[in-house]
Write an enzyme that holds these catalytic residues in place. Structure first.
Site, PDB file in Angstrom:
ATOM      1  N   CYS A  48      -7.517  -0.844   3.878  1.00  0.00           N
ATOM      2  CA  CYS A  48      -7.833   0.118   2.837  1.00  0.00           C
ATOM      3  C   CYS A  48      -9.337   0.305   2.719  1.00  0.00           C
ATOM      4  CB  CYS A  48      -7.273  -0.353   1.496  1.00  0.00           C
ATOM      5  SG  CYS A  48      -5.497  -0.696   1.539  1.00  0.00           S
ATOM      6  N   ARG A  70      -5.520   3.841   0.282  1.00  0.00           N
ATOM      7  CA  ARG A  70      -4.526   2.916   0.809  1.00  0.00           C
ATOM      8  C   ARG A  70      -3.992   3.298   2.182  1.00  0.00           C
ATOM      9  NH1 ARG A  70       1.549   1.140  -1.272  1.00  0.00           N
ATOM     10  NH2 ARG A  70       1.523  -0.901  -0.242  1.00  0.00           N
ATOM     11  N   LEU A  71      -3.997   2.305   3.073  1.00  0.00           N
ATOM     12  CA  LEU A  71      -3.227   2.344   4.308  1.00  0.00           C
ATOM     13  C   LEU A  71      -2.076   1.371   4.096  1.00  0.00           C
ATOM     14  CD1 LEU A  71      -2.873   3.257   7.266  1.00  0.00           C
ATOM     15  CD2 LEU A  71      -4.295   1.317   7.938  1.00  0.00           C
ATOM     16  N   ILE A 112       0.690  -1.167   4.436  1.00  0.00           N
ATOM     17  CA  ILE A 112       1.072  -2.155   5.449  1.00  0.00           C
ATOM     18  C   ILE A 112       2.168  -3.076   4.916  1.00  0.00           C
ATOM     19  CG2 ILE A 112       0.265  -4.067   6.894  1.00  0.00           C
ATOM     20  CD1 ILE A 112      -0.979  -1.435   7.712  1.00  0.00           C
ATOM     21  N   ASN A 151      -9.054  -4.680  -0.009  1.00  0.00           N
ATOM     22  CA  ASN A 151      -9.032  -4.192   1.363  1.00  0.00           C
ATOM     23  C   ASN A 151      -8.751  -5.372   2.271  1.00  0.00           C
ATOM     24  OD1 ASN A 151      -9.592  -3.044   3.908  1.00  0.00           O
ATOM     25  ND2 ASN A 151     -11.781  -3.405   3.689  1.00  0.00           N
ATOM     26  N   GLY A 152      -7.631  -5.334   2.980  1.00  0.00           N
ATOM     27  CA  GLY A 152      -7.356  -6.416   3.919  1.00  0.00           C
ATOM     28  C   GLY A 152      -5.949  -6.948   3.788  1.00  0.00           C
ATOM     29  N   GLU A 153      -5.776  -8.189   4.227  1.00  0.00           N
ATOM     30  CA  GLU A 153      -4.484  -8.859   4.168  1.00  0.00           C
ATOM     31  C   GLU A 153      -4.681 -10.326   3.817  1.00  0.00           C
ATOM     32  OE1 GLU A 153      -1.877  -7.039   4.479  1.00  0.00           O
ATOM     33  OE2 GLU A 153      -2.601  -5.298   5.604  1.00  0.00           O
ATOM     34  N   ILE A 168      -7.033   0.451  27.813  1.00  0.00           N
ATOM     35  CA  ILE A 168      -7.822   1.586  28.278  1.00  0.00           C
ATOM     36  C   ILE A 168      -8.422   1.233  29.638  1.00  0.00           C
ATOM     37  CG2 ILE A 168      -9.993   2.826  27.901  1.00  0.00           C
ATOM     38  CD1 ILE A 168      -7.805   3.954  26.240  1.00  0.00           C
ATOM     39  N   GLY A 223      -7.986  -9.947  20.446  1.00  0.00           N
ATOM     40  CA  GLY A 223      -8.410 -11.281  20.862  1.00  0.00           C
ATOM     41  C   GLY A 223      -9.827 -11.616  20.459  1.00  0.00           C
TER      42      GLY A 223
END
EC number: 6.3.5.4
Length: 632
Positions: free
Chosen positions: A2, A50-51, A53, A75-77, A290, A363
């Site tokens: 977010c 908000r995104l 999740i 913002n985050g998890e 890619i 990673g």
């Protein structure tokens, strides 16, 4: 993932205009396209993009407790939120949602300012406590998520996830910081203890800031650090413990209510993450990579090998190595000048991932914590030489050799000894500070005008690395370098790059190899379990032998590479020439135009190699236009 923003009046509880908050959060719409919210009260306002999740139905923000006394934007998890929820419920807390955001509110009520020590995750959040008239800002341990803040002329503190959120506030004074420009030219990014706009600060990783109305703005406080203190353990036991920690870290980051996948370059780090994901997944893991249309830059064959090994749903896209059309996208995404050219392919792989998933595991972080960069291997070897030779002998001998030996950038590796001689003539901290830079101090000084030198007041970018290494809680020189990388390079370059490029396409990137327990474990490894026989990340590679083939584990590290030097002798030659007459750079009065011309001409002719420096100057020029409207 977010975007957050807010305003807090420090002295008196003046009204906060919700439209002003909305203006700030609207600039962060790319971080949260799924919803927005604004909450205001006397003297405070919080905004959110908000995104979605986790808890897609009831996780909207700003989020308040039922009594309205606590409000947060996040913002985050928080990966351990379910365990914390159970712990808090056992203490009598009643939850209204199934979101990790609500854990912050109840955690504050239970534990106060130290609630942040209980949160395992990547985050930046703000919490307002109405009873205490207190604003609390917190940032995760390693600095995965950003948070900018500043004081403005009406007596308020403003904050936002990105610099552009603060730039939307009409009272913010915009003046470039000469010291940040020196830092940028030295490292290719603006470190977390500096900002391109003077007066703006970034909350340091592993810190919180708590301020109360009626009191002066407080200084950030550290709540987490790591000490590099080796412990004796057998290699076999260490390998088992490491594999277990890595597996736990990956599994904890697979919690999501939306499609999830992984970046896969075919290197050790991303391949390790995919291996553990495949082990934990019921279905095939979604992976993407890619590749480049130049064979010597392309790693997709290695990614294909891992995808086949773990039966992933793998997608790849080949892009032109001269993908410089993204320059304006980069400038807009970073706001501050950022010259790590691997941001271009990072954007492209995020763009590809977002076509199928909303969350992607990466990673990133393993090189810092396990000593995986070539500079770590070189530094470890130089430190052994420094131990064997006293400074009274080493400094005059190698200092003289370093000054006399020619600079042979064109020659085979074994003949390029000048930098090694110079390094051995210095202290370990001085040598390493130079090795992590991209434009040396002498070259920078040759570009500066007298006006710029006076404005710098003796500030030299490398000194922060030297100070950090000299005061590091570390028992060997390599550990001191790793500690400095964790504090400076990791949040300033690597994590900034991944955050801004993933958020530019509304993708959440998670870094399981930066789980703080894994970092703390890595800090206990003896030198020989980090670097051995000229190989970095030694223990990690041993632990992953059961999962990955030898040609993946021990091939030469490439990373994302872009041919910027060739660009400025070819398709971007005109851009290089324009730097000499750049109005934006000229308005600053920081540079000697003739010095820039000499650099450009020498590079274009092939006499000297200055591709990265020209790229830096171009990104600086574009950022001056973007942030300050310079040259218009």
């Amino acid at each position: 993932m977010c975007g957050i923003a807010g305003i807090f009046h420090l002295e008196t509880a003046k009204p906060v205009d919700p439209d002003r908050i909305r203006l700030m959060t609207d600039t962060l719409a790319h971080r949260g396209p799924d919803g927005s919210g604004v909450w205001t009260a006397q003297g405070v306002g919080l905004g959110h993009r908000r995104l979605s999740i986790i808890d897609l139905e009831t996780g909207a923000q700003p989020m308040a407790t039922p009594d309205g006394k606590l409000v947060t934007v996040f913002n985050g998890e928080i990966y351990n939120y379910r365990a914390l929820r159970l712990e808090l419920q056992a203490q009598g807390h009643v939850f209204q949602t199934d979101s990790d955001t609500e854990v912050i509110l109840h955690g504050w009520r239970q534990w106060g300012p130290l609630c942040i020590e209980h949160f395992d995750g990547m985050f930046a959040f703000a919490l307002y406590d109405d009873d205490a008239k207190t604003l609390y800002l917190g940032r995760d341990r390693l600095g995965v998520k950003p948070l900018y803040y500043a004081e403005v002329s009406d007596g308020s503190l403003i904050f936002a996830s990105e610099l552009k959120g603060l730039l939307a506030h009409p009272l913010l004074r915009r003046r470039p910081s000469e010291q940040a420009v020196e830092d940028f030219l030295a490292f290719g990014y603006v470190p977390d203890d500096a900002c391109f706009v003077a007066g703006i600060k970034k909350l340091p990783a592993g810190h919180y800031l708590m301020t109360r109305r009626g009191l002066p703005l407080a200084e950030p406080r550290s709540y987490w650090d790591v000490a590099f203190a080796p412990k004796r353990r057998k290699a076999e036991a260490a390998e088992e413990e490491l594999a277990s920690l890595m597996g736990d870290a990956v599994r904890s980051r697979m919690i999501a209510d939306v499609p999830l996948g992984a970046f896969l370059s075919g290197g050790v780090d991303s391949s390790s993450v995919v291996a553990f994901m495949a082990e934990a997944s019921r279905g095939a893991v979604e992976t993407c990579s890619i590749g480049f249309d130049q064979a010597d830059l392309d790693e997709t064959a290695y990614a294909d090998q891992i995808a086949e090994r773990f039966a992933t749903n793998h997608r790849k896209r080949i892009v032109a190595a001269d993908d410089f059309a993204l320059i304006d996208t980069l400038v807009s995404g970073f706001d501050e000048p950022f010259a790590d050219a691997s941001a271009l392919p990072t954007y492209r792989v995020c763009e590809l991932a977002r076509e199928k998933v909303t969350v992607s595991l990466s990673g990133d972080g393993a090189d810092e914590i396990f000593a995986g960069y070539r500079r770590h291997v070189f530094h470890a070897g130089e430190e052994r030489a420094r131990t064997l030779l006293p400074a009274a002998v080493r400094q005059p001998v190698f200092g003289t050799l370093g000054s006399l030996y020619p600079k042979l950038d064109w020659a085979p590796q074994f003949l390029r000894a000048k930098s090694t001689f110079q390094s051995l003539g210095r202290t370990g901290a001085e040598a390493y500070a130079d090795s992590v830079g991209v434009t040396g101090s002498a070259l920078r000084q040759s570009l500066y005008s007298d006006t710029m030198r006076a404005a710098l007041q003796g500030h030299r970018a490398e000194d922060r690395y030297i100070r950090m290494m000299e005061s590091a809680p570390a028992e060997d020189g390599l550990a001191a370098a790793q500690y400095a990388d964790l504090k400076i390079w990791l949040p300033g370059d690597i994590l900034t790059k991944v955050d801004r490029m993933s958020m530019a396409v509304s993708l959440e990137a998670r870094e399981p190899l930066l789980d703080h327990r894994l970092v703390e474990f890595a800090a206990t490894l003896p030198l020989k379990q980090r670097v051995r026989g000229g190989t970095g990340k030694w223990l990690m590679k041993q632990a992953m032998r059961r999962y990955l083939p030898e040609d993946i584990l021990f091939r030469r590290k490439m990373g994302f590479v872009t041919p910027i030097s060739a660009w400025f002798r070819g398709p971007l030659a005109g851009e290089a020439d324009r730097l000499v007459s750049s109005t934006a750079l000229a308005e600053t009065e920081w540079f000697d135009r003739q010095a820039i011309k000499r650099i450009v001409d020498a590079h274009k002719s092939g006499r000297e190699e200055h591709g990265r420096l020209i790229w830096q100057l171009m990104m600086l020029d574009r950022s001056l236009q973007h942030v300050f409207g310079a040259g218009r």
